[in-house]
Design a protein around this motif. Structure first.
Motif, PDB file in Angstrom:
ATOM      1  N   PHE A  24      38.006  41.732  51.661  1.00  0.00           N
ATOM      2  CA  PHE A  24      38.718  40.963  51.136  1.00  0.00           C
ATOM      3  C   PHE A  24      39.513  41.300  50.831  1.00  0.00           C
TER       4      PHE A  24
ATOM      5  N   THR B  52      45.688  40.519  47.044  1.00  0.00           N
ATOM      6  CA  THR B  52      44.774  41.843  46.591  1.00  0.00           C
ATOM      7  C   THR B  52      44.076  41.143  45.840  1.00  0.00           C
ATOM      8  N   PHE B  53      43.083  41.552  45.572  1.00  0.00           N
ATOM      9  CA  PHE B  53      41.771  41.299  44.671  1.00  0.00           C
ATOM     10  C   PHE B  53      42.113  42.392  43.300  1.00  0.00           C
ATOM     11  N   PHE B  54      42.286  42.008  42.629  1.00  0.00           N
ATOM     12  CA  PHE B  54      42.896  43.793  41.525  1.00  0.00           C
ATOM     13  C   PHE B  54      41.203  43.336  40.233  1.00  0.00           C
ATOM     14  N   LEU B  55      40.610  44.734  39.952  1.00  0.00           N
ATOM     15  CA  LEU B  55      39.826  44.244  39.287  1.00  0.00           C
ATOM     16  C   LEU B  55      39.757  44.077  37.667  1.00  0.00           C
TER      17      LEU B  55
ATOM     18  N   LEU C 102      39.324  45.054  45.610  1.00  0.00           N
ATOM     19  CA  LEU C 102      38.424  45.731  46.868  1.00  0.00           C
ATOM     20  C   LEU C 102      38.877  45.224  47.856  1.00  0.00           C
TER      21      LEU C 102
ATOM     22  N   ASN D 107      42.269  49.714  40.405  1.00  0.00           N
ATOM     23  CA  ASN D 107      41.551  49.588  41.141  1.00  0.00           C
ATOM     24  C   ASN D 107      41.403  48.091  42.039  1.00  0.00           C
TER      25      ASN D 107
ATOM     26  N   ASN E  52      31.547  51.145  50.026  1.00  0.00           N
ATOM     27  CA  ASN E  52      32.139  51.258  49.545  1.00  0.00           C
ATOM     28  C   ASN E  52      33.399  50.134  48.767  1.00  0.00           C
ATOM     29  N   PHE E  53      32.527  48.440  48.795  1.00  0.00           N
ATOM     30  CA  PHE E  53      33.598  47.795  48.799  1.00  0.00           C
ATOM     31  C   PHE E  53      34.948  47.641  47.229  1.00  0.00           C
ATOM     32  N   VAL E  54      33.970  48.162  46.572  1.00  0.00           N
ATOM     33  CA  VAL E  54      35.775  48.945  46.110  1.00  0.00           C
ATOM     34  C   VAL E  54      36.444  49.668  45.704  1.00  0.00           C
ATOM     35  N   GLU E  55      37.869  50.147  45.803  1.00  0.00           N
ATOM     36  CA  GLU E  55      39.028  50.774  45.892  1.00  0.00           C
ATOM     37  C   GLU E  55      39.797  51.378  45.112  1.00  0.00           C
TER      38      GLU E  55
ATOM     39  N   ASN F  47      28.148  50.592  46.277  1.00  0.00           N
ATOM     40  CA  ASN F  47      27.199  50.129  46.922  1.00  0.00           C
ATOM     41  C   ASN F  47      25.502  50.498  46.922  1.00  0.00           C
TER      42      ASN F  47
ATOM     43  N   VAL G 259      33.735  43.127  37.534  1.00  0.00           N
ATOM     44  CA  VAL G 259      34.894  41.631  38.532  1.00  0.00           C
ATOM     45  C   VAL G 259      36.269  41.937  38.099  1.00  0.00           C
TER      46      VAL G 259
END
Lengths: 253, 587
Positions: free
Chosen positions: A111, A31-34, A79, A77, A5-8, B489, B434
């Motif tokens: 990430f 951080t990569f925010f979505l 990554l 959310n 689960n990459f999205v957290e 995933n 995205v």
């Protein structure tokens, strides 16, 4: 551990791990925010209250951080920046039932929204290990680390005090490399803080020792690669992959 | 990252070794001239008289180590060269205490202020630089670029108390700011500083607010316009003897930590060493508080807790000795006869990082030396196993490799263009995760398919001898409202064949082989007990040369000859065939 689960949510990635909401690591530049999906759809409400309390006023012998904890921050959310987010979920699940000793591990992708160069990537892999039991000590952690790194061919280790929001004590792990004639950092470790475990409902006498390292760095050192993109990504050197000998790490005399 | 000239250290010690034991990182040893040479790419001879600079990285939670004064002090105490300082607040009768009155409108923009005075300081250029440097560092990290706390320091002798902390419309705030000679209004400055590289970053904190924070003295002279800039009138010089420090904030806890850090670090230069003069802050509702609060927090920590967590047997006096070296003054605890001995720790104002007994326990460990602790192994016996999906993935990888394909691992993040436009899959965009803050288009979107990555890899390996046979078995991400985070995933397998001919039959053969090793029977079209293939119509493939794989009633994958337009997009000169399967449906 199920790390697919990459999205957290920020909740599991940061808040449950006692990383304060005003911490630099939660900055958008790390951080990569979505944008999609922007916020998480659900969070465990009861547990959330405990996490909010430990950050705001403390509890379980801690004084906490003394700031206003915001739900909206936790709902953002991202990554995941470390597989420790999954470890947090696993520890929470463990704490909901009757306790028995456990050992967990994972190897998966993380990430970081950092500037990219020949040794730094925006996505890379982390290896993580945890042991949960009553009466674990720092001596136990170092013993386990020695065993673990020996199997990667690293026999001489030294430990340095460090800082992580979710471990105390924290230790950076250094290994001596004859080929460089110096000590190189190979990993991070520590005992998980009570502020992480107690709000989950983990019994007071249970300790969790944990360690983590990146997959790319030791690979580069042990295989003598100086540009990680020769191994990983679309600019991979196919000839190198095809001609590389079988792995004998840790098995050499 | 910090740079210092460490001059107060015993020359016979290996500095590197001490840093390691203490837990700070000696990153680099260089000289100021060497840094300049490096920046200008000059290769000059090293001169002998260059002062050595140690580049040191310190833990993010130790604000007491952010300046030379604090760091050198901590190391000297660690090496038992000097004792832990006892910080005092000077005894000033309440009537003569310096006061600051907070006005109500500050709650609209920046509610809190805390202050203190350093009396009789002796500044030289190095100390002055260190003083400014610490403020910059605190502003940068703990203060979160001045949004949470802003520090203002002033020459007290140029001012007259009592002070007021107010919030006024920007047009009503008029003063001569630092580095200027004429007066400006705050309104003018908001415009003027848009061109200032350093200050423009902070304008957003006040942008759009009807009132701006401002501190006045009794003669309506502006001390500062937080968080942007101080007034020139009260600027500190090398001749300043008495310093007034004010920290305005939106977070009171952090403001107190910042103020305590400033005064504990620099009160060593006061006439009365380590003594700080208090200031009374009277809030809008009339309640008053005196700052700084330098009281130590008392903690009782059980000796057995420390010993059992570290894995060493220690006595009370040994532990108190170690803690004193770590700047945590400790004595034998007042415990009841017969119960476990405890340690009484007086946590000083410099140690805001100590939150729980485990922080004390760690410091005992550092003092003892982590590497001196006996290494043991945990006694618990557990059964290990792989996650079934991962075990399955590894077995499948081996099978595909044995069929003659080379594994690659590609990026999960990519651009919209590569993931959708270049593979003629624009309709798929709505399924994707995205990224909100990508640095470049390379990090725009999370892949929903392994195909683009595979084609991109082939495009970058044009010189590789033919046939090129590649595969990847890894995760993609799909939006999913059924998951708590809103996405899941999905484990996919992709394999590619590239040669002078397209190799459709090779890829088809691989599909059959995969189904064979997974144990699914080939059946006739429409039969849901096994798998069959059915013509498909995806734009990424050549029309009439592509098929879907239907396994037990669901479509689990597709394969075909890649469309020439797609090949062109990825700069691939030779024909190729590719498959993609969702292996979670096979597992």
């Amino acid at each position: 551990m199920p790390t697919n689960n990459f999205v957290e949510s920020s909740f599991w990635n940061f808040d449950t791990l006692f990383q304060p909401q005003q911490h630099p690591a939660r900055d958008s530049h790390d951080t990569f925010f979505l944008k999609v999906p922007e916020v998480t759809q659900s969070l465990p409400e009861n547990y959330l209250e405990h996490v909010k309390t430990i950050h705001e006023v403390g509890g379980h012998e801690s004084i906490g951080y003394g700031y206003d904890w915001k739900r909206e921050e936790a709902e953002k959310n991202l990554l995941r920046t470390h597989t420790t987010a999954v470890s947090s979920r696993m520890l929470y699940a463990l704490a909901q039932g009757k306790f028995s000793p456990k050992k967990y591990f994972s190897i998966d992708r993380v990430f970081r929204n950092e500037a990219v160069d020949r040794t730094h990537l925006a996505e890379f892999h982390q290896i993580e290990g945890l042991i949960c039991d009553r009466g674990l000590t720092l001596g136990d952690l170092m013993g386990v680390l020695n065993e673990f790194f020996q199997r990667l061919g690293m026999k001489k280790l030294r430990f340095k005090p460090a800082y992580n929001p979710y471990t105390e004590p924290s230790m950076e792990i250094f290994s001596y490399f004859d080929m460089f004639n110096k000590w190189v950092e190979v990993g991070n470790s520590g005992m998980i803080r009570p502020e992480v475990l107690r709000p989950m409902g983990m019994p007071k006498d249970v300790s969790v020792i944990a360690w983590g390292l990146s997959l790319e760095r030791p690979t580069m050192i042990l295989y003598g690669i100086d540009n990680i993109r020769d191994l990983f990504g679309h600019k991979v050197d196919l000839k190198m992959i095809e001609s590389n000998p079988i792995c004998r790490l840790g098995r050499q005399v | 990252m910090l740079m210092y000239t460490v001059c107060k250290f015993p020359a016979d010690e290996e500095f590197d070794e001490v840093c390691f034991e203490f837990g700070i990182e000696l990153d680099d040893v260089t000289t100021e001239k060497a840094i300049i040479r490096k920046e200008k790419h000059i290769n000059e001879e090293v001169e002998d008289d260059e002062e050595i600079i140690y580049k040191i990285e310190i833990p993010a939670n130790r604000y007491d180590l952010l300046c030379l004064e604090g760091l050198a002090r901590a190391l000297r105490i660690f090496k038992c060269i000097e004792p832990v300082p006892e910080f005092q607040v000077s005894k000033v009768p309440p009537a003569s205490m310096i006061k600051i009155q907070v006005k109500p409108k500050t709650s609209m923009i920046r509610p809190f202020v805390v202050c203190a005075v350093l009396r009789g300081v002796a500044l030289d250029q190095a100390r002055y630089n260190s003083f400014i440097d610490l403020q910059d560092k605190l502003h940068q990290n703990l203060c979160r670029r001045r949004t949470l706390v802003a520090i203002g320091t002033h020459d007290l002798d140029t001012l007259e108390g009592p002070f007021t902390y107010e919030a006024l419309p920007p047009s009503e705030i008029k003063f001569v700011p630092l580095k200027e000679t004429k007066e400006f209004t705050a309104e003018d400055l908001m415009e003027k500083y848009k061109a200032d590289l350093k200050l423009k970053k902070f304008l957003h904190i006040l942008e759009g607010s009807p009132v701006h924070p401002v501190i006045f003295d009794s003669k309506r002279r502006v001390l500062s316009w937080p968080p942007i800039i101080n007034g020139a009138h009260s600027a500190i010089t090398l001749d300043t003897r008495n310093i007034f420090i004010e920290c305005t904030a939106t977070d009171l806890t952090k403001a107190k930590i910042v103020l305590n850090t400033m005064v504990t670090m620099f009160s060593e230069y006061c006439t009365n060493k380590f003594e700080v003069e208090p200031v009374e802050v009277i809030s809008a509702n009339g309640l008053s508080a005196v700052y700084p609060d330098l009281t130590c927090r008392k903690m009782e920590v059980s000796l057995s807790y420390i010993s059992s967590a570290l894995g060493v047997t220690l006595g009370v006096s040994e532990v108190t000795g170690l803690l004193n070296r770590m700047q945590l003054p400790a004595t034998k605890g007042d415990n009841i006869e017969g119960s476990d001995p405890t340690i009484s720790v007086q946590v000083p104002p410099t140690r805001s990082d100590v939150l729980h007994p485990c922080d004390v326990m760690e410091d005992v460990g550092i003092g003892y030396g982590f590497n001196n602790i006996k290494q043991t192994t945990p006694k618990c016996v557990t059964q290990g196993r792989l996650l079934p999906l991962n075990e399955f993935s590894d077995s499948l990888r081996a099978e595909v490799a044995m069929a003659g394909f080379t594994e690659v691992v590609t990026w999960i993040l990519g651009s919209f263009e590569e993931n959708f436009d270049m593979v003629k899959r624009n309709s798929e965009k709505q399924k994707a995760v995205v990224v909100g803050n990508p640095r470049t288009s390379e990090f725009e979107v999370v892949r929903t398919s392994l195909l683009p990555g595979m084609l991109k890899t082939l495009g970058h390996n044009k010189d590789h001898p033919r046939p090129v046979k590649l595969f990847e078995l890894s995760d993609v991400v799909i939006l999913d409202p059924k998951k708590d985070v809103g996405a899941r995933n999905e484990r996919h397998l992709t394999a590619l064949y590239c040669n002078a001919n397209s190799g459709f039959e090779v890829i088809h053969g691989l599909v059959d082989r995969i189904m064979q090793v997974v144990g699914v029977k080939a059946v006739s079209v429409g039969d849901n007990t096994g798998y069959f293939i059915q013509p498909s119509e995806e734009p990424v493939f050549f029309p009439g040369r592509q098929a879907n794989i239907i396994c037990k009633g669901s479509q689990i994958g597709t394969f075909g000859i890649v469309h020439p337009e797609v090949l062109q997009n990825f700069l691939i000169p030779d024909p190729c065939s590719i498959l993609e399967i969702n292996i979670e449906s096979l597992h």
